[in-house]
Design a protein around this motif. Structure first.
Motif, mmCIF file in Angstrom:
data_model
loop_
_atom_site.group_PDB
_atom_site.id
_atom_site.type_symbol
_atom_site.label_atom_id
_atom_site.label_comp_id
_atom_site.label_asym_id
_atom_site.label_seq_id
_atom_site.Cartn_x
_atom_site.Cartn_y
_atom_site.Cartn_z
ATOM 1 N N MET A 1 0.703 -1.128 0.081
ATOM 2 C CA MET A 1 -0.005 0.020 0.111
ATOM 3 C C MET A 1 0.914 1.045 -0.027
ATOM 4 N N ALA A 2 0.407 2.109 -0.774
ATOM 5 C CA ALA A 2 1.196 3.587 -0.790
ATOM 6 C C ALA A 2 1.148 4.358 0.732
ATOM 7 N N LYS A 3 1.851 4.991 0.876
ATOM 8 C CA LYS A 3 1.767 6.005 2.133
ATOM 9 C C LYS A 3 2.076 7.351 1.303
ATOM 10 N N TRP A 4 1.028 8.086 1.255
ATOM 11 C CA TRP A 4 0.972 9.303 0.405
ATOM 12 C C TRP A 4 1.553 10.451 1.439
ATOM 13 N N GLY A 5 2.532 11.058 0.687
ATOM 14 C CA GLY A 5 3.127 12.171 1.521
ATOM 15 C C GLY A 5 3.208 13.472 0.564
ATOM 16 N N MET A 6 3.615 14.495 0.917
ATOM 17 C CA MET A 6 3.773 15.765 0.234
ATOM 18 C C MET A 6 4.990 16.249 0.654
ATOM 19 N N VAL A 7 5.656 16.790 -0.509
ATOM 20 C CA VAL A 7 6.758 17.779 -0.430
ATOM 21 C C VAL A 7 6.467 19.315 -0.820
ATOM 22 N N ILE A 8 6.654 20.175 0.082
ATOM 23 C CA ILE A 8 6.893 21.434 -0.283
ATOM 24 C C ILE A 8 7.955 22.195 -0.375
ATOM 25 N N ASP A 9 8.392 22.806 -1.494
ATOM 26 C CA ASP A 9 9.686 23.200 -1.647
ATOM 27 C C ASP A 9 9.534 24.788 -1.362
ATOM 28 N N LEU A 10 10.059 25.396 -0.265
ATOM 29 C CA LEU A 10 9.986 26.417 0.208
ATOM 30 C C LEU A 10 10.788 27.638 -0.422
ATOM 31 N N GLU A 11 11.563 27.158 -1.184
ATOM 32 C CA GLU A 11 12.462 27.880 -1.997
ATOM 33 C C GLU A 11 11.399 28.373 -3.136
ATOM 34 N N LYS A 12 10.639 27.471 -3.640
ATOM 35 C CA LYS A 12 9.791 27.726 -4.817
ATOM 36 C C LYS A 12 8.514 28.667 -4.519
ATOM 37 N N CYS A 13 8.038 28.520 -3.263
ATOM 38 C CA CYS A 13 6.587 28.899 -2.967
ATOM 39 C C CYS A 13 6.821 30.488 -2.797
ATOM 40 N N THR A 14 6.028 30.909 -3.617
ATOM 41 C CA THR A 14 5.785 32.616 -3.747
ATOM 42 C C THR A 14 4.832 32.991 -2.569
ATOM 43 N N GLY A 15 4.150 32.326 -1.870
ATOM 44 C CA GLY A 15 2.967 32.680 -1.017
ATOM 45 C C GLY A 15 1.965 33.376 -1.940
ATOM 46 N N CYS A 16 1.524 32.769 -3.061
ATOM 47 C CA CYS A 16 0.454 33.466 -3.863
ATOM 48 C C CYS A 16 -0.840 33.020 -3.460
ATOM 49 N N GLN A 17 -0.965 31.913 -2.700
ATOM 50 C CA GLN A 17 -2.346 31.398 -2.170
ATOM 51 C C GLN A 17 -3.096 30.761 -3.063
ATOM 52 N N ALA A 18 -2.719 30.502 -4.344
ATOM 53 C CA ALA A 18 -3.414 29.581 -5.359
ATOM 54 C C ALA A 18 -3.888 28.316 -4.637
ATOM 55 N N CYS A 19 -3.216 27.667 -3.888
ATOM 56 C CA CYS A 19 -3.433 26.398 -3.516
ATOM 57 C C CYS A 19 -4.646 26.678 -2.538
ATOM 58 N N ILE A 163 -7.267 11.045 -4.833
ATOM 59 C CA ILE A 163 -6.007 10.211 -4.597
ATOM 60 C C ILE A 163 -6.518 8.767 -4.745
ATOM 61 N N SER A 164 -7.625 8.288 -3.885
ATOM 62 C CA SER A 164 -7.788 7.156 -3.865
ATOM 63 C C SER A 164 -8.344 6.409 -5.103
ATOM 64 N N LYS A 165 -8.414 7.268 -6.098
ATOM 65 C CA LYS A 165 -8.818 6.589 -7.563
ATOM 66 C C LYS A 165 -7.471 6.317 -8.307
ATOM 67 N N ALA A 166 -6.343 6.825 -7.893
ATOM 68 C CA ALA A 166 -5.185 6.844 -8.713
ATOM 69 C C ALA A 166 -4.767 5.219 -8.700
ATOM 70 N N PRO A 167 -4.184 5.004 -9.858
ATOM 71 C CA PRO A 167 -3.794 3.481 -10.110
ATOM 72 C C PRO A 167 -2.771 3.055 -9.092
ATOM 73 N N LYS A 168 -2.880 1.850 -8.553
ATOM 74 C CA LYS A 168 -2.061 1.217 -7.591
ATOM 75 C C LYS A 168 -0.838 1.338 -8.032
ATOM 76 N N GLY A 169 0.116 1.355 -7.036
ATOM 77 C CA GLY A 169 1.704 1.392 -7.090
ATOM 78 C C GLY A 169 1.943 2.682 -7.949
ATOM 79 N N THR A 170 1.320 3.684 -8.216
ATOM 80 C CA THR A 170 1.879 4.910 -8.820
ATOM 81 C C THR A 170 2.958 5.408 -7.709
ATOM 82 N N PRO A 171 4.124 5.708 -8.159
ATOM 83 C CA PRO A 171 5.011 6.290 -7.411
ATOM 84 C C PRO A 171 4.865 7.918 -6.885
ATOM 85 N N ASP A 172 4.430 8.474 -8.101
ATOM 86 C CA ASP A 172 4.233 9.766 -7.880
ATOM 87 C C ASP A 172 2.839 10.274 -8.660
#
Lengths: 252, 420
Positions: A1-19, A163-172
């Motif tokens: 099973m996957a263990k989903w995680g996120m990486v946020i690159d603060l060097e790239k983040c412009t603080g635009c809040q589009a997210c 994300i729960s619909k993503a194909p099994k075994g997808t690395p990214d």
């Protein structure tokens, strides 16, 4: 099973809040209660203050303190490492909100934070807190996805309905891959400077793992033992990327 | 908060009209037979461990004289062997009498609408042939299934006539025989409470020795065999049986209601306290402190988690006129201790007795408006560690996180970039 995680690159983040905005649209949220915020911090005095910021989604901890305190076991961790709330079991006691060291949980029944009160204009049917004019098709109370009902706590689900619909075994889950783009969380998909990466932390070949190891990813408040599954890249050198002027991109 | 207030008013209003003779209130639509055909019904949504998985309540398991109930930390189940013959459960109702929330129900214990006229109220067991019972006797499936609240309600509704429970001398041979233990405990408790209300010693419930001349029925009969049903009751029972038969297919776990957010009515508790209040009033005495648990508060941070988990609404956080109050109504409290268990500060203490019958205000805080987001929050006397002055708990946490994390994400700043 996957263990989903996120990486946020603060060097790239412009603080635009589009997210934050994307999250709002995807999850039927209103300003002040987005599942994810960008927190700003000002230090120093005029004429030379520094402003730093970082986005704060739910950390989807490996040892979620919110889950451990929940008296009804409404908060649970899925097999693929996502922390979710079962709205059918949640009684809105807010113990989780006290226990969460990151403050990423929301209870929205109280005084509206903004006037006019949008929820009074678009009144919810039945149990639901409101009825947004634009809404996604998904409503899954057992996973805390969709329009928040009254009397429960809500939080970021890593866009579990996607994300729960993503194909099994997808690395990214890479938004630039047309085959996967529909499975990418809204904040990752929308990030203009591509500061966010989303993938399987259990897969050594995933881009998120490689970034964490190459760029020395850090987790927030690691001393709490919560072991977040969201990593921040702060850039190399003595000064981290949370401050724009310290970024390596500026110095190049 | 307005919603809470309304709810509390509705609850306070609902305490008064509960009388001893409230026939249908015990069995709810959400009650399901624990196994197809079983006489014991379960409303999983009101079972404490089903609501709160860490709740250690196993009162029903301990009360069953046949040890048929088992639990794995959630709602109780009838043991496997009970499934082979659904009637292994004899329907004595002792589990239901022990259940503090009314999650369990066994038919036959509803207090009658028309009470007999006799100067003494006699109570007999269903296993005794009906002809053997003196005229006007109240008949219940098993005397062991009576609780102190039931006895007090009956005493109150009957205008304080003495209650005599008929001991037929055969409890020892009955499979429910251990019920004597439960019955004696219930009688003792009822007596102590009556003494506390100033009831005369001649009126207290007594077990009287009346050996049975004819042999008892082999088992506790079904309800239909016991009571001829009136026409309206007949149709009701028909439809009820139909609905229940459909529901029996579902397991108790499926029967979890859509929401656990509604507070439950602790009927047994409300019956006991309302009967006791009326009896005490008649005798001009206060309600005995024995029946009223006491909740006291230590270093409270006004989180209000205790009030929000309280399954019966005995503990409530109510906003009125710019103040937030933590109110406790001992008359509704079933002493489940769930509030103690969830308090982040472990600031609550529950004593089994010594409380007052009236609703108490445990603590009162000023309602503040958050300087950052504008949300209302109670201003606690004891401030949590993370608090930033003038802001609500959520904003305080965000502020603390930002401060702490900004330094962490950055490491030492080597140069002041604004200087060339």
């Amino acid at each position: 099973m996957a263990k989903w995680g996120m990486v946020i690159d603060l060097e790239k983040c412009t603080g635009c809040q589009a997210c934050s905005t994307a999250c709002q649209m995807e999850n039927n949220r209103l300003p002040g209660e987005n599942y994810q915020d960008v927190l700003f911090y000002k230090e120093g005095k005029q004429p030379n203050p520094t402003l730093s910021w970082f986005p704060r989604p739910c950390m989807h901890c490996e040892e979620p303190s919110c889950m451990h305190v929940c008296p009804t076991k409404a908060t649970f961790k899925t097999e693929d490492g996502v922390v979710l709330i079962d709205w059918n079991k949640c009684i809105g006691c807010k113990y989780c909100m006290i226990a969460c060291p990151y403050g990423v949980r929301f209870y929205t029944d109280e005084k509206p934070l903004h006037e006019p009160n949008i929820k009074a204009v678009f009144k919810g049917e039945g149990d639901l807190s409101w009825n947004p004019p634009y809404k996604g098709p998904q409503q899954d109370a057992t996973h805390g996805v969709g329009i928040q009902p009254n009397g429960v706590v809500s939080k970021c689900t890593f866009c579990y309905h996607k994300i729960s619909k993503a194909p099994k075994g997808t690395p990214d889950l890479d938004e630039s891959n047309p085959a996967l783009v529909e499975f990418v969380p809204a904040c990752v998909r929308t990030c203009a400077p591509k500061a966010r990466y989303f993938g399987d932390l259990d897969n050594p070949k995933s881009q998120v793992n490689q970034l964490i190891s190459a760029k020395k990813g850090v987790r927030l408040l690691d001393h709490t033992g919560n072991k977040p599954q969201v990593y921040y890249l702060t850039g190399s050198g003595a000064a981290g990327g949370a401050i724009p002027s310290n970024r390596s991109t500026n110095k190049a | 908060m307005a919603r809470l207030l309304q709810a509390s008013d509705a609850m306070n209003a609902s305490i008064a009209p509960i009388t001893a003779t409230d026939p249908a209130a015990d069995v709810r639509d959400s009650h399901r037979a624990m196994l197809p055909g079983a006489r014991v019904l379960l409303d999983a949504g009101t079972c404490l461990p089903q609501r709160f998985p860490a709740n250690p309540c196993t009162l029903c398991v301990g009360a069953c004289p046949l040890a048929l109930l088992e639990t794995d930390g959630r709602a109780p189940r009838l043991r496997e062997q009970a499934s082979t013959a659904a009637d292994t459960c004899i329907g004595c109702g002792q589990c239901a009498a022990a259940c503090p929330t009314g999650a369990l129900h066994v038919d036959g214990f509803a207090l009658p609408v028309d009470l007999p006229e006799e100067p003494e109220i006699l109570i007999d067991c269903w296993r005794v042939p009906a002809a053997e019972s003196p005229a006007g006797t109240l008949r219940v499936p098993c005397l062991g299934g009576l609780s102190s609240g039931w006895l007090l309600s009956l005493f109150d509704a009957a205008g304080e006539r003495p209650i005599r429970l008929l001991d037929r001398g055969q409890c020892a041979e009955c499979p429910a025989g251990e019920g004597n233990r439960n019955l004696l405990a219930a009688i003792t408790e009822a007596r102590l409470l009556m003494f506390g209300c100033g009831v005369d010693i001649g009126l207290i419930p007594m077990l009287v020795w009346r050996p049975c001349n004819t042999p008892l029925l082999p088992a506790i009969p079904e309800r239909s065999a016991e009571t001829p049903i009136a026409r309206r009751g007949f149709f009701r029972s028909l439809f009820g049986a139909g609905a229940r038969a459909v529901d029996e297919v579902k397991s108790p776990a499926d029967a979890t209601p859509v929401t656990l957010r509604t507070t439950m009515q602790p009927l047994q508790r409300l019956r006991l306290t309302s009967a006791l209040t009326r009896i005490a009033q008649r005798h001009g005495l206060p309600v005995p402190a024995r029946a009223m648990p006491r909740l006291s508060l230590g270093d409270c941070c006004a989180h209000g988690v205790c009030a929000r988990v309280c399954p019966t609404g005995a503990l409530q956080q109510v906003t009125s006129a710019g103040m937030v109050e933590l109110r406790f109504s001992a008359a509704r409290c079933i002493s489940c201790s769930q509030c103690l268990r969830v308090c982040p500060e472990r600031a609550l203490r529950l004593d089994a007795e010594g409380g007052s019958a009236a609703t108490e205000v445990l603590q009162r805080w000023r309602q503040n408006e958050c300087a950052t987001c504008g949300a209302d929050y109670p201003n606690p006397a004891v401030t949590p560690e993370l608090a930033v002055a003038g802001t609500c708990p959520a904003c305080s946490k965000a502020e603390q996180l930002t401060r702490g994390v900004a330094g962490f994400l950055r490491a030492p700043v080597v140069s002041d970039v604004s200087q060339p």
